[in-house]
Scaffold this active site. Structure first.
Site, PDB file in Angstrom:
ATOM      1  N   GLN A   1       0.841  -1.198   0.000  1.00 47.23           N
ATOM      2  CA  GLN A   1       0.000   0.000   0.000  1.00 47.23           C
ATOM      3  C   GLN A   1       0.874   1.245   0.000  1.00 47.23           C
ATOM      4  O   GLN A   1       1.131   1.836   1.047  1.00 47.23           O
ATOM      5  CB  GLN A   1      -0.896  -0.022   1.251  1.00 47.23           C
ATOM      6  CG  GLN A   1      -1.917   1.065   1.317  1.00 47.23           C
ATOM      7  CD  GLN A   1      -3.090   0.793   0.422  1.00 47.23           C
ATOM      8  OE1 GLN A   1      -3.535  -0.329   0.297  1.00 47.23           O
ATOM      9  NE2 GLN A   1      -3.594   1.829  -0.209  1.00 47.23           N
ATOM     10  N   PHE A   2       1.354   1.665  -1.180  1.00 46.06           N
ATOM     11  CA  PHE A   2       2.236   2.825  -1.245  1.00 46.06           C
ATOM     12  C   PHE A   2       1.547   4.108  -0.795  1.00 46.06           C
ATOM     13  O   PHE A   2       2.195   5.054  -0.357  1.00 46.06           O
ATOM     14  CB  PHE A   2       2.831   2.989  -2.650  1.00 46.06           C
ATOM     15  CG  PHE A   2       1.894   3.593  -3.661  1.00 46.06           C
ATOM     16  CD1 PHE A   2       1.901   4.965  -3.877  1.00 46.06           C
ATOM     17  CD2 PHE A   2       1.023   2.802  -4.390  1.00 46.06           C
ATOM     18  CE1 PHE A   2       1.042   5.527  -4.816  1.00 46.06           C
ATOM     19  CE2 PHE A   2       0.174   3.352  -5.325  1.00 46.06           C
ATOM     20  CZ  PHE A   2       0.180   4.720  -5.539  1.00 46.06           C
ATOM     21  N   THR A   3       0.223   4.142  -0.846  1.00 43.88           N
ATOM     22  CA  THR A   3      -0.491   5.361  -0.481  1.00 43.88           C
ATOM     23  C   THR A   3      -0.397   5.689   1.007  1.00 43.88           C
ATOM     24  O   THR A   3      -0.773   6.794   1.415  1.00 43.88           O
ATOM     25  CB  THR A   3      -1.975   5.290  -0.899  1.00 43.88           C
ATOM     26  OG1 THR A   3      -2.602   4.207  -0.221  1.00 43.88           O
ATOM     27  CG2 THR A   3      -2.111   5.108  -2.409  1.00 43.88           C
TER      28      THR A   3
END
Length: 146
Positions: free
Chosen positions: A79-81
């Site tokens: 989950q890069f966000t």
């Protein structure tokens, strides 16, 4: 490294295949944890060890037990966000997130460390557009940082 951990009764992650069908790539069908894992530029093995230990040992399941105590599963989804910067304007900046070439092996290392502890781990597909379904139990949602 950051992880948003949710206590779930079940969870799954799906992707759309090239032929347009939806494919479940990872699922847990009994109580456990969903861990959304984000990586930043200076993360390495120490952060991997810390996040994996916290996920394995957090006493947030029924009876204040951990997934390691219960033999409960974990669904890990990259989950890069989690490293979005929303301080200015309406468009998030993703500069805090590590590029895929850095992040993917570190997320895989978290999965490996959990499996080395004997924990059943399902995963999403790194870099894919994923649909995550879950039933949050409690609800219990925690932010972990290493």
């Amino acid at each position: 490294m950051r992880a948003v951990v949710q206590r779930v009764s079940h969870a799954s992650v799906s992707v759309v295949a090239e032929d347009g069908t939806t494919e479940v790539v990872g699922a847990i069908d009994r109580p456990g944890l969903l861990a959304l894992v984000g990586v930043t530029h200076d993360d390495g093995d120490p952060q991997v060890e810390t996040i994996a230990r916290k996920i394995a040992e957090l006493r947030i399941l029924a009876g204040e037990r951990s997934v390691q105590d219960e033999g409960a599963p974990v669904l890990v989804v990259s989950q890069f966000t989690l490293y979005a910067d929303t301080k200015k304007g309406r468009r998030p900046s993703w500069n805090g997130a590590a590029p895929g070439s850095v992040a993917e092996p570190l997320v895989e290392a978290v999965v490996d460390r959990l499996r080395e502890r004997g924990i059943e781990v399902a995963t999403g597909r790194f870099g894919a557009h994923m649909a995550v379904e879950l039933v949050n139990d409690g609800p219990v949602t925690l932010l972990l940082e290493a």
